[in-house]
Design a protein around this motif. Structure first.
Motif, PDB file in Angstrom:
ATOM      1  N   GLU A   1      13.546 -12.166  -3.626  1.00 53.79           N
ATOM      2  CA  GLU A   1      13.379 -12.915  -4.881  1.00 53.79           C
ATOM      3  C   GLU A   1      12.729 -12.042  -5.947  1.00 53.79           C
ATOM      4  O   GLU A   1      13.099 -12.106  -7.132  1.00 53.79           O
ATOM      5  CB  GLU A   1      12.552 -14.169  -4.613  1.00 53.79           C
ATOM      6  N   ALA A   2      11.780 -11.208  -5.527  1.00 57.37           N
ATOM      7  CA  ALA A   2      11.138 -10.293  -6.475  1.00 57.37           C
ATOM      8  C   ALA A   2      12.133  -9.276  -7.009  1.00 57.37           C
ATOM      9  O   ALA A   2      12.090  -8.908  -8.197  1.00 57.37           O
ATOM     10  CB  ALA A   2       9.961  -9.590  -5.803  1.00 57.37           C
TER      11      ALA A   2
ATOM     12  N   ALA B   1       9.365  -4.517  -8.187  1.00 54.20           N
ATOM     13  CA  ALA B   1       9.392  -4.802  -6.754  1.00 54.20           C
ATOM     14  C   ALA B   1       9.491  -3.518  -5.944  1.00 54.20           C
ATOM     15  O   ALA B   1       8.823  -3.361  -4.910  1.00 54.20           O
ATOM     16  CB  ALA B   1      10.553  -5.732  -6.421  1.00 54.20           C
TER      17      ALA B   1
ATOM     18  N   THR C   1      12.026  -8.033  11.582  1.00 53.60           N
ATOM     19  CA  THR C   1      11.207  -9.224  11.364  1.00 53.60           C
ATOM     20  C   THR C   1      10.892  -9.932  12.672  1.00 53.60           C
ATOM     21  O   THR C   1      11.601  -9.800  13.669  1.00 53.60           O
ATOM     22  CB  THR C   1      11.926 -10.219  10.428  1.00 53.60           C
TER      23      THR C   1
ATOM     24  N   ARG D   1      16.313  -8.601   7.296  1.00 56.88           N
ATOM     25  CA  ARG D   1      15.615  -9.832   7.673  1.00 56.88           C
ATOM     26  C   ARG D   1      16.265 -10.522   8.873  1.00 56.88           C
ATOM     27  O   ARG D   1      15.568 -11.010   9.771  1.00 56.88           O
ATOM     28  CB  ARG D   1      15.612 -10.792   6.476  1.00 56.88           C
TER      29      ARG D   1
ATOM     30  N   ASP E   1      14.139 -10.842  -9.703  1.00 55.48           N
ATOM     31  CA  ASP E   1      13.398 -11.067 -10.954  1.00 55.48           C
ATOM     32  C   ASP E   1      13.120  -9.764 -11.700  1.00 55.48           C
ATOM     33  O   ASP E   1      13.315  -9.680 -12.921  1.00 55.48           O
ATOM     34  CB  ASP E   1      12.077 -11.776 -10.654  1.00 55.48           C
TER      35      ASP E   1
ATOM     36  N   THR F   1      12.170 -12.605   2.391  1.00 54.41           N
ATOM     37  CA  THR F   1      12.780 -13.502   1.402  1.00 54.41           C
ATOM     38  C   THR F   1      12.050 -13.399   0.066  1.00 54.41           C
ATOM     39  O   THR F   1      12.676 -13.353  -1.007  1.00 54.41           O
ATOM     40  CB  THR F   1      12.762 -14.951   1.903  1.00 54.41           C
ATOM     41  N   ASP F   2      10.728 -13.334   0.117  1.00 53.36           N
ATOM     42  CA  ASP F   2       9.946 -13.165  -1.117  1.00 53.36           C
ATOM     43  C   ASP F   2      10.280 -11.844  -1.803  1.00 53.36           C
ATOM     44  O   ASP F   2      10.370 -11.775  -3.044  1.00 53.36           O
ATOM     45  CB  ASP F   2       8.448 -13.203  -0.797  1.00 53.36           C
ATOM     46  N   LEU F   3      10.468 -10.795  -1.010  1.00 49.44           N
ATOM     47  CA  LEU F   3      10.846  -9.499  -1.576  1.00 49.44           C
ATOM     48  C   LEU F   3      12.203  -9.587  -2.260  1.00 49.44           C
ATOM     49  O   LEU F   3      12.391  -9.045  -3.365  1.00 49.44           O
ATOM     50  CB  LEU F   3      10.871  -8.436  -0.479  1.00 49.44           C
TER      51      LEU F   3
ATOM     52  N   GLU G   1      18.522  -8.662   3.139  1.00 43.47           N
ATOM     53  CA  GLU G   1      18.907  -9.827   3.934  1.00 43.47           C
ATOM     54  C   GLU G   1      19.315  -9.406   5.349  1.00 43.47           C
ATOM     55  O   GLU G   1      18.946 -10.062   6.338  1.00 43.47           O
ATOM     56  CB  GLU G   1      20.050 -10.574   3.252  1.00 43.47           C
TER      57      GLU G   1
ATOM     58  N   GLU H   1       9.849 -14.826   5.945  1.00 44.39           N
ATOM     59  CA  GLU H   1       9.524 -15.343   4.610  1.00 44.39           C
ATOM     60  C   GLU H   1       9.070 -14.225   3.681  1.00 44.39           C
ATOM     61  O   GLU H   1       9.333 -14.278   2.461  1.00 44.39           O
ATOM     62  CB  GLU H   1       8.447 -16.421   4.718  1.00 44.39           C
ATOM     63  N   GLU H   2       8.409 -13.218   4.223  1.00 41.74           N
ATOM     64  CA  GLU H   2       7.965 -12.089   3.402  1.00 41.74           C
ATOM     65  C   GLU H   2       9.155 -11.317   2.846  1.00 41.74           C
ATOM     66  O   GLU H   2       9.140 -10.854   1.700  1.00 41.74           O
ATOM     67  CB  GLU H   2       7.073 -11.163   4.219  1.00 41.74           C
TER      68      GLU H   2
END
Length: 267
Positions: free
Chosen positions: A147-148, A156, A128, A197, A151, A143-145, A194, A140-141
């Motif tokens: 979270e996906a 994802a 990153t 990242r 979910d 982090t979005d992954l 993580e 942030e991308e």
């Protein structure tokens, strides 16, 4: 032959161990396992080398503890596998996330028997962007992954796989990618993302003094070819082998060339 090697209390690592001769230790990428290397495994064995395919903890057939997954933890497990199997004069081949894990191992855990490193589309020195480094994804991308993944992990991972290949590969190849990805634990998948990242190897790779060959797809949409160019500047004895017809999946898209180039250096 396969092994389940205890590398920590209540944690066993699955290792495929086939062939005879010089050992080549294969480290898979996120979020796969050692089965991704079956085309390399066959070439390695047929050419008189020993294939050591490790499922990192949390992936494939290895144990999946509920804990954080870091490059240090993965590298420590590799060290224990090497000790248990009494490997000498070995090469480590790390793909994608396996690349920075191989680099961390070389800096902090390797002994005199490490002969060389093969980095295949490595997610290094940093996956990153950060201060003084403009390559890779925004934090942030990732982090979005994460979270996906929390979910709807399957969806994802399907979306992640869309950027894996440059060539128009058959549907069963993409299905295999998803199948291997779903064999990982949810915790390992998110925690390893993580690590991708947050970890930064820029300050340590200059301490690697074994030969390093970087095999990298020119059309890699996950770990850009610029990663290879940056690593070559930072590692004292590094060489890039570009793959003109590959994205991230060079182990499939140009498997014959990859196998040939690796075997040339193993000889």
């Amino acid at each position: 032959m396969s092994h389940h090697i205890e590398t920590a209390p209540d944690t066993k690592i699955f290792v495929e161990d086939e062939g005879e001769g010089q050992p080549v230790i294969f480290l898979h990428g996120w979020p796969l396992n050692n089965r991704m290397f079956h085309r390399q495994k066959q070439a390695i064995i047929e050419n008189g080398c020993r294939y050591i395919g490790i499922d990192l903890r949390g992936y494939g057939q290895s144990d999946k503890p509920e804990e954080n997954y870091s490059y240090n933890i993965f590298a420590s497990d590799i060290q224990q596998v090497i000790k248990e199997l009494e490997l000498s004069n070995y090469t480590i081949a790390g793909f994608s996330m396996g690349g920075p894990v191989a680099l961390r191992f070389a800096v902090k855990f390797a002994d005199k028997d490490l002969k060389q490193l093969f980095l295949l589309g490595p997610a290094a020195p940093s996956f990153t962007k950060r201060q003084g480094y403009e390559l890779g994804m925004d934090k942030e991308e990732v982090t979005d992954l994460m979270e996906a993944l929390e979910d709807d992990r399957r969806s994802a991972l399907e979306n992640f796989g869309k950027n894996f290949y440059y060539q128009d590969v058959p549907g069963d190849v993409r299905a295999e990618l998803l199948e291997l990805s779903m064999q990982a634990s949810k915790q390992a998948t998110i925690s390893s993302a993580e690590a991708l990242r947050d970890e930064d190897l820029r300050d340590e790779v200059g301490h690697i003094h074994v030969p390093v060959t970087i095999f990298h797809g020119k059309h890699d949409a996950i770990c850009g070819f610029e990663f290879a160019e940056d690593l070559e500047k930072r590692i004292p004895n590094a060489e890039i082998i570009p793959f003109e017809e590959s994205g991230h999946g060079l182990h499939y898209e140009e498997a014959e060339k990859l196998n040939k180039e690796m075997l040339k250096r193993l000889r």
